[in-house]
Design a protein around this motif. Structure first.
Motif, PDB file in Angstrom:
ATOM      1  N   GLY A   1       0.807  -1.212   0.000  1.00  0.00           N
ATOM      2  CA  GLY A   1       0.000   0.000   0.000  1.00  0.00           C
ATOM      3  C   GLY A   1       0.840   1.261   0.000  1.00  0.00           C
ATOM      4  N   THR A   2       2.090   1.173   0.476  1.00  0.00           N
ATOM      5  CA  THR A   2       2.973   2.342   0.440  1.00  0.00           C
ATOM      6  C   THR A   2       3.303   2.737  -0.997  1.00  0.00           C
ATOM      7  N   PHE A   3       3.304   1.765  -1.920  1.00  0.00           N
ATOM      8  CA  PHE A   3       3.511   2.087  -3.335  1.00  0.00           C
ATOM      9  C   PHE A   3       2.328   2.884  -3.871  1.00  0.00           C
ATOM     10  N   VAL A   4       1.123   2.500  -3.468  1.00  0.00           N
ATOM     11  CA  VAL A   4      -0.071   3.231  -3.905  1.00  0.00           C
ATOM     12  C   VAL A   4       0.011   4.680  -3.435  1.00  0.00           C
ATOM     13  N   LEU A   5       0.402   4.873  -2.183  1.00  0.00           N
ATOM     14  CA  LEU A   5       0.548   6.225  -1.648  1.00  0.00           C
ATOM     15  C   LEU A   5       1.663   6.977  -2.360  1.00  0.00           C
ATOM     16  N   ALA A   6       2.801   6.314  -2.588  1.00  0.00           N
ATOM     17  CA  ALA A   6       3.929   6.972  -3.246  1.00  0.00           C
ATOM     18  C   ALA A   6       3.588   7.364  -4.681  1.00  0.00           C
ATOM     19  N   GLU A   7       2.725   6.598  -5.348  1.00  0.00           N
ATOM     20  CA  GLU A   7       2.319   6.931  -6.716  1.00  0.00           C
ATOM     21  C   GLU A   7       1.654   8.297  -6.782  1.00  0.00           C
ATOM     22  N   SER A   8       1.029   8.724  -5.693  1.00  0.00           N
ATOM     23  CA  SER A   8       0.360  10.026  -5.675  1.00  0.00           C
ATOM     24  C   SER A   8       1.341  11.183  -5.679  1.00  0.00           C
ATOM     25  N   GLY A   9       2.616  10.916  -5.350  1.00  0.00           N
ATOM     26  CA  GLY A   9       3.622  11.968  -5.252  1.00  0.00           C
ATOM     27  C   GLY A   9       3.657  12.640  -3.894  1.00  0.00           C
ATOM     28  N   LEU A  10       2.734  12.280  -3.002  1.00  0.00           N
ATOM     29  CA  LEU A  10       2.646  12.960  -1.708  1.00  0.00           C
ATOM     30  C   LEU A  10       3.783  12.594  -0.766  1.00  0.00           C
ATOM     31  N   LEU A  11       4.442  11.474  -1.024  1.00  0.00           N
ATOM     32  CA  LEU A  11       5.559  11.079  -0.157  1.00  0.00           C
ATOM     33  C   LEU A  11       6.884  11.723  -0.573  1.00  0.00           C
ATOM     34  N   ASP A  12       6.921  12.405  -1.689  1.00  0.00           N
ATOM     35  CA  ASP A  12       8.156  13.068  -2.114  1.00  0.00           C
ATOM     36  C   ASP A  12       8.595  14.063  -1.038  1.00  0.00           C
ATOM     37  N   GLY A  13       9.854  13.940  -0.627  1.00  0.00           N
ATOM     38  CA  GLY A  13      10.375  14.810   0.420  1.00  0.00           C
ATOM     39  C   GLY A  13      10.022  14.366   1.823  1.00  0.00           C
ATOM     40  N   GLN A  14       9.289  13.261   1.949  1.00  0.00           N
ATOM     41  CA  GLN A  14       8.892  12.734   3.248  1.00  0.00           C
ATOM     42  C   GLN A  14       9.717  11.493   3.595  1.00  0.00           C
ATOM     43  N   LYS A  15       9.779  11.181   4.874  1.00  0.00           N
ATOM     44  CA  LYS A  15      10.362   9.920   5.307  1.00  0.00           C
ATOM     45  C   LYS A  15       9.303   8.834   5.213  1.00  0.00           C
ATOM     46  N   ALA A  16       9.735   7.619   4.881  1.00  0.00           N
ATOM     47  CA  ALA A  16       8.774   6.524   4.737  1.00  0.00           C
ATOM     48  C   ALA A  16       9.495   5.196   4.858  1.00  0.00           C
ATOM     49  N   THR A  17       8.723   4.144   5.080  1.00  0.00           N
ATOM     50  CA  THR A  17       9.233   2.786   4.989  1.00  0.00           C
ATOM     51  C   THR A  17       8.351   2.028   4.013  1.00  0.00           C
ATOM     52  N   THR A  18       8.756   0.817   3.664  1.00  0.00           N
ATOM     53  CA  THR A  18       7.980  -0.009   2.747  1.00  0.00           C
ATOM     54  C   THR A  18       8.328  -1.454   3.011  1.00  0.00           C
ATOM     55  N   THR A  19       7.728  -2.350   2.250  1.00  0.00           N
ATOM     56  CA  THR A  19       7.982  -3.769   2.441  1.00  0.00           C
ATOM     57  C   THR A  19       9.421  -4.098   2.027  1.00  0.00           C
ATOM     58  N   TRP A  20      10.126  -4.861   2.845  1.00  0.00           N
ATOM     59  CA  TRP A  20      11.577  -4.957   2.715  1.00  0.00           C
ATOM     60  C   TRP A  20      12.033  -5.546   1.375  1.00  0.00           C
ATOM     61  N   TRP A  21      11.273  -6.515   0.818  1.00  0.00           N
ATOM     62  CA  TRP A  21      11.797  -7.175  -0.393  1.00  0.00           C
ATOM     63  C   TRP A  21      11.591  -6.355  -1.663  1.00  0.00           C
ATOM     64  N   LEU A  22      10.829  -5.257  -1.559  1.00  0.00           N
ATOM     65  CA  LEU A  22      10.632  -4.394  -2.728  1.00  0.00           C
ATOM     66  C   LEU A  22      11.369  -3.069  -2.588  1.00  0.00           C
ATOM     67  N   VAL A  23      12.299  -2.992  -1.652  1.00  0.00           N
ATOM     68  CA  VAL A  23      13.058  -1.763  -1.436  1.00  0.00           C
ATOM     69  C   VAL A  23      13.784  -1.298  -2.703  1.00  0.00           C
TER      70      VAL A  23
END
Length: 316
Positions: A117-139
């Protein structure tokens, strides 16, 4: 507190269920506490009227998301676990529509996303410039696709501005408990006890280093070299020479793929190997230390406790 759970087609069954179960359990247990806690108002929303989980179950979507709601929109993972299936899924119209909806949210609206779901959020561009984590095997894919996000992939939960992101799979439960904790730390602790959820501040202990390395041929070759030289020690000069690459190129590629230097990755492999031997062999800590290139067992014991905690098992 209102929670809009955004279920996209192919939503990860376990993730959606974990979120709903945490909030339902919180509502059931809240009357046991002396302080009054407002119930969690959870509502499953979707970008389409008909949504199915990745296992084919129908999801009872109550309507479209309300971008004006000031509380939380929570995005569970979608069930595409590998890059070759995930990348096409991110191009779907419902994913694009969800990104547009998130960008249109009123100021002050909060968004949480777990695992893919973090990819879905990142697709919006809203995470640009923000700190985040995601699922480890897709880093590696996340770093490549969203270079403007400040990724802290070893952590289980990362809060940054109006966004909360969580790591892999069962981090859905960690994320939901964090949200409960904002209303009542006592209630969150009680829910965790009933559901038997241990604290998991980091996902680095679960990551398989060789899986990440396979995203790049040079890094994969370096990983093989490193495993063959754990006992001898690290030499960037020797590794680069054997792999036919410059030290700068090797360092740049490991940073791009793994988010760490060659030395840091080498040390991770040492810890991984030591933890494996500790769990599967009868070797003493001193013998294990010698096999992974540490001078004594005391140094290795301290490193294992610092990196992995005491959860692996009591260090002998």
């Amino acid at each position: 507190m209102k929670m809009q759970i955004l279920a996209l087609d192919g939503v990860f069954d376990t993730g959606l269920s974990a979120i709903l179960d945490v909030f339902a359990t919180a509502n059931e247990l809240a009357p046991m506490l002396p302080a009054r806690i407002a119930p969690f108002d959870t509502r499953i929303v979707g970008m389409r009227r008909h949504v199915r989980t990745s296992q084919g179950f129908s999801v009872p979507v109550s309507g479209s998301p309300d971008p004006a709601d000031p509380d939380w929109i929570v995005i569970p993972a979608i069930g595409y676990k590998m890059p070759e299936t995930l990348v096409p899924a991110l191009e779907r119209r419902d994913v694009r529509d969800s990104g547009r909806m998130l960008r249109e949210r009123a100021p002050g609206g909060n968004t949480a996303a777990a695992c893919i779901g973090t990819f879905v959020l990142a697709e919006s561009g809203l995470l640009d410039g923000q700190k985040a984590t995601t699922t480890w095997w897709l880093v590696p894919l996340f770093r490549q696709r969203y270079p403007e996000v400040e990724l802290e992939d070893s952590r289980m939960l990362v809060r940054s501005s109006a966004f909360l992101t969580a790591g892999a799979a069962l981090s859905h439960m960690d994320m939901a408990l964090w949200l409960v904790r904002q209303a009542s730390p006592e209630l969150a602790a009680l829910v965790a006890r009933y559901l038997i959820v241990d604290q998991r501040p980091a996902q680095s202990a679960y990551a398989l280093a060789d899986h990440l390395a396979h995203a790049d041929p040079l890094v994969q070759a370096f990983e093989r070299w490193a495993r063959e030289h754990l006992a001898q020690g690290f030499s960037l000069d020797a590794a680069a020479q054997q792999l036919g690459a410059s030290k700068r190129t090797l360092a740049r590629r490991t940073q791009q793929v793994l988010g760490k230097s060659p030395l840091s990755f080498f040390q991770d492999l040492r810890v991984e190997r030591a933890a494996h031997l500790l769990k599967t062999s009868s070797l003493s800590l001193e013998q294990i230390a010698a096999q992974v290139g540490y001078a004594d067992g005391v140094t290795l014991r301290n490193l294992l406790r610092r990196r992995l905690g005491r959860g692996v098992r009591e260090l002998r």
